[in-house]
Design an enzyme around this catalytic site. Structure first.
Site, PDB file in Angstrom:
ATOM      1  N   ARG A 125      51.602  30.481  18.359  1.00 41.41           N
ATOM      2  CA  ARG A 125      52.529  31.197  17.488  1.00 41.41           C
ATOM      3  C   ARG A 125      53.791  30.399  17.148  1.00 41.41           C
ATOM      4  O   ARG A 125      54.219  30.401  15.986  1.00 41.41           O
ATOM      5  CB  ARG A 125      52.896  32.555  18.082  1.00 41.41           C
ATOM      6  CG  ARG A 125      51.708  33.510  18.170  1.00 41.41           C
ATOM      7  CD  ARG A 125      52.135  34.927  18.522  1.00 41.41           C
ATOM      8  NE  ARG A 125      52.842  35.551  17.411  1.00 41.41           N
ATOM      9  CZ  ARG A 125      54.147  35.721  17.378  1.00 41.41           C
ATOM     10  NH1 ARG A 125      54.922  35.328  18.375  1.00 41.41           N
ATOM     11  NH2 ARG A 125      54.717  36.288  16.327  1.00 41.41           N
ATOM     12  N   TYR A 178      53.846  29.886  13.238  1.00 32.43           N
ATOM     13  CA  TYR A 178      54.718  30.815  12.516  1.00 32.43           C
ATOM     14  C   TYR A 178      56.216  30.530  12.700  1.00 32.43           C
ATOM     15  O   TYR A 178      57.038  31.245  12.142  1.00 32.43           O
ATOM     16  CB  TYR A 178      54.483  32.252  12.990  1.00 32.43           C
ATOM     17  CG  TYR A 178      53.059  32.735  12.865  1.00 32.43           C
ATOM     18  CD1 TYR A 178      52.372  32.670  11.659  1.00 32.43           C
ATOM     19  CD2 TYR A 178      52.401  33.290  13.961  1.00 32.43           C
ATOM     20  CE1 TYR A 178      51.074  33.125  11.546  1.00 32.43           C
ATOM     21  CE2 TYR A 178      51.099  33.757  13.855  1.00 32.43           C
ATOM     22  CZ  TYR A 178      50.442  33.661  12.642  1.00 32.43           C
ATOM     23  OH  TYR A 178      49.157  34.115  12.539  1.00 32.43           O
ATOM     24  N   CYS A 198      49.993  16.041  21.642  1.00 33.09           N
ATOM     25  CA  CYS A 198      50.469  14.921  20.838  1.00 33.09           C
ATOM     26  C   CYS A 198      50.710  15.346  19.391  1.00 33.09           C
ATOM     27  O   CYS A 198      50.055  14.882  18.456  1.00 33.09           O
ATOM     28  CB  CYS A 198      49.444  13.791  20.900  1.00 33.09           C
ATOM     29  SG  CYS A 198      50.129  12.184  20.466  1.00 33.09           S
ATOM     30  N   PRO A 230      46.261  49.447  15.792  1.00 28.31           N
ATOM     31  CA  PRO A 230      47.267  48.553  16.374  1.00 28.31           C
ATOM     32  C   PRO A 230      46.622  47.495  17.256  1.00 28.31           C
ATOM     33  O   PRO A 230      45.574  47.714  17.863  1.00 28.31           O
ATOM     34  CB  PRO A 230      48.123  49.510  17.212  1.00 28.31           C
ATOM     35  CG  PRO A 230      47.141  50.562  17.643  1.00 28.31           C
ATOM     36  CD  PRO A 230      46.205  50.746  16.477  1.00 28.31           C
ATOM     37  N   GLY A 231      47.245  46.346  17.324  1.00 27.51           N
ATOM     38  CA  GLY A 231      46.817  45.301  18.252  1.00 27.51           C
ATOM     39  C   GLY A 231      47.991  44.825  19.065  1.00 27.51           C
ATOM     40  O   GLY A 231      48.141  45.117  20.242  1.00 27.51           O
ATOM     41  N   ARG A 232      48.910  44.126  18.383  1.00 28.72           N
ATOM     42  CA  ARG A 232      50.086  43.550  19.027  1.00 28.72           C
ATOM     43  C   ARG A 232      50.907  44.608  19.781  1.00 28.72           C
ATOM     44  O   ARG A 232      51.374  44.366  20.889  1.00 28.72           O
ATOM     45  CB  ARG A 232      50.947  42.890  17.943  1.00 28.72           C
ATOM     46  CG  ARG A 232      52.151  42.138  18.450  1.00 28.72           C
ATOM     47  CD  ARG A 232      53.092  41.786  17.298  1.00 28.72           C
ATOM     48  NE  ARG A 232      52.398  41.328  16.114  1.00 28.72           N
ATOM     49  CZ  ARG A 232      52.188  40.048  15.815  1.00 28.72           C
ATOM     50  NH1 ARG A 232      52.637  39.119  16.629  1.00 28.72           N
ATOM     51  NH2 ARG A 232      51.551  39.714  14.702  1.00 28.72           N
TER      52      ARG A 232
END
Length: 442
Positions: free
Chosen positions: A324, A328, A355, A286-288
């Site tokens: 993100r 995404y 910009c 796992p990470g998130r």
């Protein structure tokens, strides 16, 4: 595309709460951190990370699965050290992440090297360090690993990454287990490569790995993938091949908007039902799930614009700090750092100063009326926030802060442009053809 979002109470996992009208992470006021560090900055709760690790460990205890943290989610040395102290191994995808994990004090024997494009130098460093295993993504990579191991006079522990052709039901850019994704090998490819690898003395073939994607909110694809994995194990054993380890990858999703998210207890039950009796050492990556809810990105309101139907709030954080939303279409909830129970009468769009038209965090309803100088905290930014940040528009890399109880410290200082300019100081000219021989000319 604008994203509509209603204000919600911070999830308990994050460690966020209001106290004396100020938003606090654990017992630290984010206003106090902002006064000391200046915005924008990331801030992480050590208690949230510890709690998540302990909860996942308990959920996996019935099957004895070990945990390897996906370093790509957050590679800060202090975060890695905290997890290593808890007993976590590390899942890396580059030579740089190998250096980071070792620098953080993580034992090499707990490191798994994943990723589709390992360079020979990276493989060499990993084998010399004595890591736990290398996950093989292709037959060509297997040959490279064997060559390097032979040159070093070492045996390389390898597991084959299986692509089970399971749609994880997540964003297409973070799906990794479909047959046309670039990751892993089909079952038929593995049957041939596994048997060939078992005959090579420089390879120690230990098992299989699988990872079907990130941010899964539905656990059913895990059940499908692990069932396919179990079948492949039995097929390999039926051919007289040993399979002793299974790397189950990561991907458990979190709630970014206060909605429902998977229970790791249910995930643990799926692991137990599909692989609990298969006789292999199990690892998850796992990470998130471990660090995402632990972090916030704190930003200051710069200007208000009354352009178009929706007012725009310009803040000092941008897409280079948190990719993100632009990458995404993701939404991170925004909470006022100074509590105000009076909600604004219109939704507002929050945008950064980069910009690019894609530098939009989203459209939010339910926020109080905002003014220049107000502070906002984007929640659930502990994963794929700072680790994906860049210096686009020559913007400084923002600092990272770790909170523990009523104290905080900077765990990565702001990297200013002047420091980056040093990397671009003039070097000697080299004549093509001579450079390969190491000869430089003035």
């Amino acid at each position: 595309m604008d994203i509509r979002h209603e204000r919600f109470s911070a999830a308990s996992r994050s460690g966020l709460r209001y106290g004396d009208a100020a938003l606090r992470l654990e017992d630290v006021s984010l206003e106090d951190v902002a006064a000391s560090v200046a915005t924008p900055f990331y801030c992480y709760s050590s208690a949230s990370i510890r709690s998540a690790y302990e909860r996942l460990s308990q959920a996996l205890a019935p099957v004895g699965a070990s945990i390897c943290f996906a370093v790509k989610a957050n590679g800060n040395l202090s975060v890695l050290s905290l997890l290593a102290e808890l007993g976590s191994g590390m899942d890396i995808v580059s030579g740089g992440e190998l250096e980071r994990t070792l620098a953080a004090g993580a034992p090499a024997a707990g490191i798994v090297f994943s990723g589709v494009g390992k360079k020979r130098g990276e493989i060499r460093d990993a084998l010399k360090a004595g890591i736990h295993q290398i996950n093989v993504e292709s037959a060509a990579e297997l040959d490279a690993i064997a060559d390097v191991a032979r040159e070093l006079g070492l045996r390389a522990p390898v597991a084959f990454r299986y692509n089970p052709d399971v749609d994880a039901g997540t964003h297409t850019k973070i799906s990794t287990g479909r047959k046309d994704d670039k990751f892993g090998m089909s079952g038929e490819e593995i049957l041939d490569a596994y048997a060939r690898a078992a005959t090579l003395p420089e390879l120690d073939v230990v098992g299989l790995a699988v990872h079907i994607g990130s941010q899964l909110l539905d656990l059913e694809p895990f059940r499908q993938a692990y069932t396919h994995l179990a079948n492949l194990v039995m097929t390999l054993r039926g051919r007289g091949l040993s399979v002793t380890r299974l790397d189950l990858g990561g991907g458990i999703g979190i709630s970014y908007d206060g909605g429902p998210a998977p229970d790791v207890e249910d995930y643990g039950a799926i692991v137990s039902a599909t692989l609990g009796g298969i006789g292999c050492a199990l690892t998850v990556e796992p990470g998130r799930w471990l660090v995402g809810p632990a972090g916030v990105l704190v930003t200051e309101v710069l200007y208000l614009k009354e352009a178009g139907e929706t007012p725009t709030v310009i803040v000092d954080a941008a897409m280079n700090d948190l990719m993100r939303p632009a990458l995404y279409g993701s939404l991170h909830a925004a909470l006022p750092v100074r509590q105000n129970e009076v909600c604004g009468d219109r939704p507002v769009r929050i945008a950064g100063p980069v910009c690019e038209s894609s530098d939009i965090f989203g459209t939010y309803a339910g926020l109080p009326a905002l003014s220049a100088g107000d502070l906002l905290a984007f929640t659930c930014t502990g994963a794929y926030g700072a680790s994906m940040a860049s210096t686009y528009n020559a913007r400084a890399l923002v600092p990272e802060v770790l909170v523990e109880g009523n104290r905080f410290r900077v765990i990565r200082r702001r990297q200013e442009t002047a420091e980056l300019l040093v990397l671009e100081e003039p070097t000697q000219w080299q004549i093509a053809g001579l450079a390969a021989e190491g000869r430089a000319v003035r």
